[in-house]
Every structure is written in C-alpha cells, then in structure tokens.
Design an enzyme around this catalytic site. Structure first.
Site, mmCIF file in Angstrom:
data_model
loop_
_atom_site.group_PDB
_atom_site.id
_atom_site.type_symbol
_atom_site.label_atom_id
_atom_site.label_comp_id
_atom_site.label_asym_id
_atom_site.label_seq_id
_atom_site.Cartn_x
_atom_site.Cartn_y
_atom_site.Cartn_z
ATOM 1 C CB CYS A 124 -0.997 -0.010 1.155
ATOM 2 S SG CYS A 124 -0.390 -0.648 2.718
ATOM 3 N NE ARG A 176 3.996 -8.697 5.584
ATOM 4 C CZ ARG A 176 2.668 -8.783 5.697
ATOM 5 N NH1 ARG A 176 2.141 -9.576 6.625
ATOM 6 N NH2 ARG A 176 1.879 -8.083 4.901
ATOM 7 C CD GLN A 190 -0.096 -8.862 0.438
ATOM 8 O OE1 GLN A 190 0.187 -7.773 -0.051
ATOM 9 N NE2 GLN A 190 -0.236 -9.037 1.741
ATOM 10 C CG ASP A 243 -2.360 -5.546 -2.060
ATOM 11 O OD1 ASP A 243 -3.489 -5.455 -1.553
ATOM 12 O OD2 ASP A 243 -1.317 -5.218 -1.468
ATOM 13 C CG HIS A 294 -3.881 -0.429 -2.233
ATOM 14 N ND1 HIS A 294 -2.869 -1.226 -2.719
ATOM 15 C CD2 HIS A 294 -4.021 -0.731 -0.924
ATOM 16 C CE1 HIS A 294 -2.403 -1.983 -1.730
ATOM 17 N NE2 HIS A 294 -3.078 -1.694 -0.643
ATOM 18 C CE LYS A 324 -8.741 -6.974 9.889
ATOM 19 N NZ LYS A 324 -7.606 -7.879 9.658
ATOM 20 C CG HIS A 358 -5.716 -1.049 2.215
ATOM 21 N ND1 HIS A 358 -4.341 -1.069 2.248
ATOM 22 C CD2 HIS A 358 -6.081 0.126 2.793
ATOM 23 C CE1 HIS A 358 -3.899 0.036 2.805
ATOM 24 N NE2 HIS A 358 -4.932 0.774 3.148
#
Length: 600
Positions: free
Chosen positions: A293, A322, A340, A342, A344, A427, A473
């Site tokens: 993000c 991670r 991901q 992902d 946004h 969320k 997100h």
C-alpha cells in the site's frame, strides 16, 4: 437442568484441569500460559525435557482421576506483590515474570492469544484459581466444578519458545480438544482424519505443484509449471472479475527505503518482521517490502489529482516478504514470501460505499465458483486500547459506518470483531468454509483514512480546495500461496476441469497406438484444452491408475478401434463406467466446462 457454561469457559477450564494433572505427575513442572484456542486449548509447560507419548497418556489418565474428584474452581483475589511472593515460593518463574511485567509496565506484552491469563488493566490486584491442590494465576472465568467441562481429549505436543522469543527457554506445548458434547468432539476428530488425507503438503508433492529447497530457505516455496498454471488461473479469474469495475494494473519493486514504512506507520508496528537489505554502495537503509500500500500511495502522489480523476483503482499481483519465525512456517499456509492479489482504490468519501460494494460483488462471485460459503466480520477497534491505532475517532467512525452500510445494503449480516481492525482502519473480513467444514479468513476490504493523511495525499475538489482521498485496500485470495494450499485441501487435489493442470490424458493401449495418442492430444491442445499423451512404457492398467493418482479429470483410452476412427473411450475421474464419445463433442464439452468454470 443447569445452563451449560460457554464453550470458551469450558476450554479454559480444561487447560487448568490439564495443568493440575501435570502438576500432580510432575511436581517440579514450571507453567507458562494456558489460553483457549480454536477447538480447544493448550498449555506451555517446562519439565526440562520433552513429553513422551506415554507421559501424555499419563496426563490424560490423571485428568480423569481429578474429574472423579470433581474439585471446584475457586477464585481468590490478592495484591500483586502477594501474588509474586506466592509464585516465587511455588517455584514458578514464568508466572513471576508475567506478574513483574504487569506490575512495572501495566501489561504482560504477550500476544492477544497468550495474554488471556492476565488482566493488564488491573495492576494492583490479580486473581488466582485453585483447582484441587493446583493453584494458577488467571483472570478467569471458569466453570463451577470440573464436571462442568464438556468432552475433551489431549491432542498433540510441540515445542514453543517462552513468549514466542527464540532467545527464551523452549517449553512443551500440550494441545487439547474440547467440545460441548462427545458427539461434537467425535465429529471434529473425523474432520481431522479427513484433513490429514487432504494435507496440501503431501498432495502438492504428489501432484508436482510446488517444492521447497534447503538451499533457498524455509518458507520460500518454489512452484513448478503445474503449480504456476494453477496460480495464473486463479489470479486471471480475479482479474476477469475486477476488470469491469475499472481496475488498472500497476507494478512496484520488491524493496524500498525504510523511510517509506516509517512515514506510513508500518515500521513501528512491524519492524521485527522486516527483512533488512544493506548496500555497499549506499548508506541508505532498505527493506524487502512487507506490504504494497505505501508504494501504491506513491504512485497516487506522483502527479496532481483532481476530483475528476477519482476513483483511481490500482491492482497488482505481487510478492511481499515477512520474517516469520522458522517454527511457525508450515507448507503454503505460513510462508516468508507472500504473493498478494492486491488492490488499492483512492476515492472521495462519498464514493467509498460504491467502491466497497463493487469489491464485495467480486468476492461473492469468486467464492461462489468454489462453493465456499462466506460469513462476514466487521473488524473494529478495541475501544479499551485506542493507542494501538492511527487516526482520530471521527475518521474511524466514518469508516466503520461505511463498511457496515454496504453489508446492510447487500442484505448480509455481519458479526462484530472488536479489536480485530488493522492499525490504520476498520475492515470487512470474509471467512470461507471449505468442503470439510473448516473456516478460513481469506478476502478482506479495509478502509483507510490514515495513510492518505500520513503521506499528504490530496486531490483538487470541485470548489478548488485541497482534500484528502480515502484509501480502500482489497484482497480477494488474500495470499495466493495460502489460498492455493486451502484449495488443494478443499478439493483433495481433485480440481475441477477448469483448474486441473492436465485436463485430459490420452492413454495408448500399446506402443503402436502412441503416435495416434500424441496426435489426438495435439488436436485437443490446439483447441485450448490442456491435454497430453502418456508416453510411459507401462501396461494400460498401470497408466490408468497413475492418471487416477494424479487426479486427472478425463482419460481417453485409445487402441485399434479409436485409431481407426470409431468413438473414443472416455474414463472420468472417480467413475468406473466408461463412455463412448465423439472427438469434437468431447472437446466442446471440456471447453464449455472450462469457460463456465463448471464444477463436475
């Protein structure tokens, strides 16, 4: 008839019952924490060595003996200094450590899962519970007597570092199961047996989908051509669903300066989870990106924006990294390289609900194809700990209301997950149920008023003023690796035709039929069907068994008659009966099932 205690209370009490049994068998045992977890409980215990299977049986027998005695769970409150002295006399250094942290810091700083044994809001007094001759530090609640605990069973033992820190002593974590009734416990055990058969680590190797290498490192999976095909089919499906809503693809690098994450607020929250990257040519500090993000926010910030530009919908399938503890890594379920799907969205406040509704429709359509029912949790702040979150009350209230309103408009009931919000905003978490009844938190939609503020993102409003956009997100699969592991187990490796790496295997009866088999496979491939011919020098029976083990949906067995132009002989995965099919009709059937993502 008395009202039964809540199942979590029963599970917590079962953990204490187990600890009491360990104390009876091993009087010098040192106890850590014993919280409730999904489907049961565990307790971290130090006896100076590993528990043997015989020890676990002895503990279960001792628990049954204590149950016959049916002791009460007796609560007592005492000043914290008195409790420290008590546990010092008892030779319980882990409990003393927790109490000292509570006294000096006002918190034990354990993870939420492991902090259940202490109330960090009260640093003056603590409570202890006595169960027979065993005394434990605990805030409760507990059942009245041991007989109020439901059906239980000791499950497994693993090693666990005290407080999750590998520099601390390693303890033994004994897990137990606990349910309201013996029938519920038996049903869960049957599910565990089925889950073991479906283990994605075993099936992934058998189906040649992914591998691990000690030279590459733990938690860093390597995907084979067959595995990559599956990944691409899944992410292409997501893109197909997203594209009508106006999403655009972007690309970002896999590392960034640490300053990016310090500005976003992620650094303070995730510093221990970052992989740091050094350079001999620069004094700048870099990290492998742990999330995407902040990068996408910089794309937004790269040029002036107007209200006419919004919403901007950025999408990317990319990998983040991670630094997970080695002991927590597990197949594709917990990895260090996390891909991901992902996206946004940057929009105006009055566009949030429309954007979130579109995201929900994508999620609904995606999981509907897999026949995975969803329940929805609205994850909000922990009102008792506002310091954990970025941003003010007004922003949070707006975001929480926007998410709740979308679900109300969609006619979907939500449960409230207090304290489950991300640190930057509330969320919607979507929990999917798989074929054997397990639930997995996968898709998520997160409203974020904070990163636009921290990065100074702006757009020119219709009145010429500068305003902050809202950042939303969204992930559909969550993690491609984790979702693929779940999907392997959901289907037990027997993927529907549209997902199967090999849709059709052409099996020649004898060597002289191989040329025809290869030609037929090529003709099917030319029509977009994933087909191949079995070139092995095995009997036709062994070829069929091998194809079944590979869980290939369709097998065409070809011999003299088929090569001479007669109908093809079709075997369908999981069925004994054979069918006679015409070549083009069969090809059309496979194409239709693929296009429609039909689950046969």
């Amino acid at each position: 008839m008395p009202i039964p205690y809540p199942i979590d209370t029963q599970r917590h009490s079962a953990a204490h019952l187990m600890a009491a049994a360990v104390h009876r068998l091993f009087p010098s045992a040192k106890f850590g924490v014993g919280p409730v977890v999904e489907n049961g409980f565990y307790y971290d215990i130090d006896i100076g060595r590993a528990f043997t299977p015989e020890n676990v049986k002895q503990i279960a027998d001792a628990m049954k003996d204590i149950l016959k005695e049916n002791p009460a769970f007796e609560r007592q409150e005492m000043p914290i200094d008195e409790a420290i002295q008590l546990f010092e006399r008892m030779g319980q250094p882990y409990k003393v450590e927790l109490l000292n942290d509570l006294k000096t810091k006002g918190t034990t700083k354990l993870s939420e899962e492991e902090s259940g044994d202490i109330d960090p809001t009260n640093i003056h007094t603590v409570s202890v519970y006595k169960t027979g001759d065993f005394t434990d530090l605990c805030r409760g609640p507990h059942v009245g007597h041991a007989s109020d605990i439901g059906a239980w069973k000791l499950w497994k033992v693993s090693g666990a570092y005290w407080r999750g820190n590998q520099n601390n002593p390693q303890m033994q974590r004994i897990y137990g199961l606990c349910f309201e009734t013996p029938q519920a416990l038996a049903a869960f055990e049957r599910m565990l047996e089925e889950a073991e058969k479906r283990d994605h680590r075993k099936l992934g190797a058998e189906l040649d989908l992914f591998a691990f290498s000690p030279l590459v490192g733990s938690g860093l999976p390597l995907f084979t051509p067959r595995g990559v095909l599956l990944r691409n089919l899944l992410t292409d499906f997501v893109w197909e669903l997203m594209k009508p809503y106006g999403y655009e693809r972007v690309w970002i690098p896999h590392l960034a300066k640490s300053e990016l994450y310090k500005t976003s607020g992620h650094w303070d929250k995730f510093e221990d989870d970052l992989f740091h990257v050094s350079s001999k040519k620069s004094d700048e500090e870099f990290v492998l990106k742990p999330m995407n993000c902040p990068h996408h926010a910089q794309i937004y910030a790269s040029r002036p924006r107007s209200y006419r530009d919004l919403p901007l919908r950025y999408s990317e399938v990319t990998t983040v990294y991670r630094d997970e503890n080695t002991g927590q890594l597990q197949g594709l379920s917990r990895v260090r390289s996390i891909t991901q799907d992902d996206a946004h969205v940057f929009c105006m406040a009055d566009q949030v609900q429309t954007e979130v509704m579109g995201m929900y429709r994508i999620i609904e359509a995606f999981y509907g194809v897999f026949r995975m029912p969803l329940r929805v949790r609205l994850s909000v702040r922990d009102p008792g700990h506002p310091e954990k979150y970025l941003g003010g009350d007004e922003s949070w209230q707006k975001a929480e209301a926007a998410l709740a309103n979308v679900m109300k408009q969609a006619g979907v009931s939500v449960e409230i997950g207090e304290g489950e919000a991300a640190f930057y905003g509330p969320k919607l978490d979507f929990v999917a149920k798989d074929a054997i009844g397990r639930e997995w938190q996968l898709a998520t939609i997160q409203a974020d008023f904070n990163q636009p503020e921290r990065f100074g993102l702006e757009y020119a409003a219709d009145d010429g003023s500068k305003r902050r956009p809202v950042m939303v997100h969204r992930a559909i699969l969550g993690s491609v690796e984790r979702f693929l592991g779940i999907l392997i187990e959901h289907y037990a490796g027997a993927f529907p035709v549209w997902l199967a790496p090999t849709q059709v295997l052409v099996i020649p009866v004898a060597e002289r039929h191989l040329a025809f088999a290869e030609t037929l496979a090529a003709e099917l491939s030319a029509q977009g069907i994933r087909a191949s011919a079995d070139r092995s020098n095995e009997s036709v029976g062994k070829k069929i068994r091998s194809a079944e083990k590979q869980k290939i949906p369709y097998m065409l067995v070809v011999g003299d008659k088929e090569a001479a132009g007669e109908p093809l002989t079709l075997r369908i995965r999981g069925k004994e009966e054979q069918e006679a099919v015409e070549k083009q009709a069969f090809a059309d059937r496979v194409k239709e099932e693929t296009k429609g993502r039909i689950e046969t």
